[in-house]
Structure formats: structure tokens, C-alpha cells
Design an enzyme around this catalytic site. Structure first.
Site, PDB file in Angstrom:
ATOM      1  N   GLU A 126       0.816  -1.217   0.000  1.00 41.25           N
ATOM      2  CA  GLU A 126       0.000   0.000   0.000  1.00 41.25           C
ATOM      3  C   GLU A 126       0.853   1.274   0.000  1.00 41.25           C
ATOM      4  OE1 GLU A 126      -2.867  -0.501  -0.755  1.00 41.25           O
ATOM      5  OE2 GLU A 126      -3.797  -2.136   0.367  1.00 41.25           O
TER       6      GLU A 126
ATOM      7  N   HIS B 169      -2.785   2.035   8.639  1.00 42.65           N
ATOM      8  CA  HIS B 169      -3.860   1.294   7.967  1.00 42.65           C
ATOM      9  C   HIS B 169      -4.014  -0.031   8.694  1.00 42.65           C
ATOM     10  CE1 HIS B 169      -6.067  -1.177   5.251  1.00 42.65           C
ATOM     11  NE2 HIS B 169      -5.014  -1.834   4.812  1.00 42.65           N
TER      12      HIS B 169
ATOM     13  N   HIS C 162      -6.784  -3.592   9.659  1.00 42.70           N
ATOM     14  CA  HIS C 162      -7.995  -4.358   9.385  1.00 42.70           C
ATOM     15  C   HIS C 162      -8.722  -4.530  10.716  1.00 42.70           C
ATOM     16  CE1 HIS C 162      -6.032  -6.293   5.537  1.00 42.70           C
ATOM     17  NE2 HIS C 162      -6.035  -4.968   5.521  1.00 42.70           N
TER      18      HIS C 162
ATOM     19  N   TYR D 160     -20.417  12.628  19.582  1.00 44.38           N
ATOM     20  CA  TYR D 160     -19.629  13.837  19.280  1.00 44.38           C
ATOM     21  C   TYR D 160     -18.169  13.532  18.950  1.00 44.38           C
ATOM     22  CZ  TYR D 160     -17.088  14.127  23.722  1.00 44.38           C
ATOM     23  OH  TYR D 160     -16.237  13.894  24.763  1.00 44.38           O
TER      24      TYR D 160
ATOM     25  N   HIS E 208     -12.484  -3.854   3.306  1.00 43.75           N
ATOM     26  CA  HIS E 208     -11.044  -3.924   3.521  1.00 43.75           C
ATOM     27  C   HIS E 208     -10.661  -3.551   4.977  1.00 43.75           C
ATOM     28  CE1 HIS E 208      -6.857  -2.915   1.640  1.00 43.75           C
ATOM     29  NE2 HIS E 208      -6.735  -3.336   2.882  1.00 43.75           N
TER      30      HIS E 208
ATOM     31  N   TYR F  71      -8.710  21.641  22.761  1.00 38.44           N
ATOM     32  CA  TYR F  71      -8.767  20.489  23.674  1.00 38.44           C
ATOM     33  C   TYR F  71      -7.398  19.823  23.724  1.00 38.44           C
ATOM     34  CZ  TYR F  71     -10.416  16.313  26.023  1.00 38.44           C
ATOM     35  OH  TYR F  71     -10.589  15.302  26.931  1.00 38.44           O
TER      36      TYR F  71
HETATM   37  P1  13P Z   1       1.280  -5.329   3.194  1.00 40.74           P
HETATM   38  O1  13P Z   1       1.739  -6.493   4.035  1.00 40.74           O
HETATM   39  O2  13P Z   1       1.854  -5.359   1.799  1.00 40.74           O
HETATM   40  O3  13P Z   1       1.497  -4.013   3.920  1.00 40.74           O
HETATM   41  O4  13P Z   1      -0.278  -5.487   2.957  1.00 40.74           O
HETATM   42  C1  13P Z   1      -1.167  -5.596   4.028  1.00 40.74           C
HETATM   43  C2  13P Z   1      -2.477  -4.954   3.714  1.00 40.74           C
HETATM   44  O5  13P Z   1      -3.228  -4.734   4.639  1.00 40.74           O
HETATM   45  C3  13P Z   1      -2.854  -4.633   2.326  1.00 40.74           C
HETATM   46  O6  13P Z   1      -3.944  -3.772   2.330  1.00 40.74           O
END
Ligand code: 13P
Length: 210
Positions: free
Chosen positions: A73, A92, A94, A113, A155, A208
Site C-alpha cells: 500500500e 492502515h 484491518h 460527538y 477492507h 482540547y
Molecule cells: P502489506 O503487508 O503489503 O502491507 O499489505 C497488508 C495490507 O493490509 C494490504 O492492504
């Protein structure tokens, strides 16, 4: 901070996102801006098997330096740094509750809020695109307009902040909001706060801090 310290902190943050239950194994990715590019976690290598030397440095054109392949990514991270100059770190994940909403292609409205912590009166869900593609990067950049966090359809989630410490705090908050929103949805569609109230909350958030 030295380059060695930044890459150590990138790995520590990736491990923390897993230990906080936001992610697992090698899924997700973390990066931090450094000079004319950024450090990012390697592709497909579980964070508990990584050393700081496995972090990869990329310049804005995607030229990599390091012994590992950069996260698949990397385009999404590079484009967010280019489009949002205030972004110093990107996470990022999951994370289970954000991902549940993302699988339903649902954004998070202003039902609480604290949604304002993500920069506005909603946390948008970006359109689906295949992982690692320019199309996914474009969808994420669009969903992050005036926002610090977004869901990625089918995703996961992505967020950015000034630094690694704050991006982890934001990710935990967004995941908590997603959990509470799903809990509320299990009973009924929760009412949302009026736009004027969210504007007031956003103003108050400017001051804040400790
Ligand atoms: P990578 O291991 O290449 O970072 O990929 C993990 C991922 O969540 C792809 O969206």
C-alpha cells in the site's frame, strides 16, 4: 529524531496496533514521514518477526531503500503525504469493528460527538478497489478530504495524524466509535447530532489539549 529512531518507532507502532487488537499478523501497514520521503513497514512480514532494519524508506516517486519489499500500500501512503501536508504518520489496519462497517459499505455518521476527532461530522467509507492499487489510493485520498480517518470498503480503515503516537490514539478512537455504532445499530438506527452541534464540537476540539 534520527532516521534509526523513526524506523524503530514505525515498527513499535505497528506492534502496538496489533497488541491493541486493531490488527493481526502482517495485515495493515504503518508509516512516518521523514525528510524527502517516508519509512513504511515491509510487505507480508508479521510485525513480531520484523527488526527495525526491515522497515523500508521510500522517496515520493516510490524509489525504495532497504532489504525488504515495501508495503503493497505504499502508493496510498505516498499519495496521502503528498495531498495532506499536515500528515506526519499513517496507519492502515484491518480492525474488526471498522472492517465490519466497511464490509457493509457504511460510513460512520455523527451519532457521537467524538466522530469530530476524525476532522468532521462523519467518517466516510471509501469506494472499494483492489488492495495495493492506484485506484484504492485514489479512493482513500478522496474519502480523507477534510478528514483524518476513513473506512475502506470490504477492507479496513486508514488514518493520519501529525505523528505516530497520535495516529495510534486516533485509530483506537475510530475503532471504538465503530464498535459503539455497531452496538447501537443492533438496537436501532441511532439519531445523529445536528450539523451546527458538530461544528461547535469541532471548534472546541481546537483548544482540547493538556
Ligand atoms: P502489506 O503487508 O503489503 O502491507 O499489505 C497488508 C495490507 O493490509 C494490504 O492492504
Amino acid at each position: 529524531m534520527s532516521r534509526a529512531a523513526v524506523r524503530e518507532q514505525v515498527l513499535a507502532t505497528a506492534r502496538s496496533m496489533n497488541s491493541h487488537g486493531l490488527n493481526h499478523g502482517a495485515a495493515g501497514n504503518v508509516s512516518a514521514r521523514d525528510g524527502q520521503g517516508f519509512w513504511i513497514t515491509p510487505s507480508a512480514l508479521p510485525y513480531d518477526q520484523c527488526a527495525p532494519e526491515d522497515m523500508v524508506w521510500l522517496d515520493w516517486t516510490g524509489q525504495a531503500q532497504g532489504r525488504r519489499k515495501p508495503s503493497s500500500e505504499w502508493r496510498m501512503h505516498a499519495d496521502i503525504y503528498r495531498m495532506y501536508p499536515q500528515a506526519g504518520a499513517i496507519l492502515h489496519a484491518h480492525s474488526p469493528y471498522c472492517t465490519t462497517l466497511a464490509c457493509l459499505e457504511r460510513s460512520i455518521p455523527a451519532f457521537h460527538y467524538m466522530v469530530a476527532m476524525a476532522g468532521g461530522d462523519s467518517i466516510r467509507c471509501a469506494a472499494y478497489a483492489t488492495f495495493g492499487t492506484q485506484a484504492l489510493s485514489d479512493a482513500a485520498v478522496a474519502a480523507l478530504s477534510d478528514r483524518f480517518a476513513a473506512l475502506l470498503a470490504h477492507h479496513g480503515m486508514i488514518c493520519h495524524a501529525a505523528d505516530l503516537e497520535h495516529v495510534l490514539v486516533l485509530a483506537i478512537e475510530v475503532e471504538t466509535l465503530a464498535r459503539i455504532y455497531l452496538q447501537a445499530l443492533a438496537v436501532a438506527e441511532p439519531p445523529v447530532l445536528p450539523a451546527a452541534e458538530m461544528a461547535e464540537v469541532l471548534l472546541r476540539f481546537r483548544d482540547y489539549r493538556p
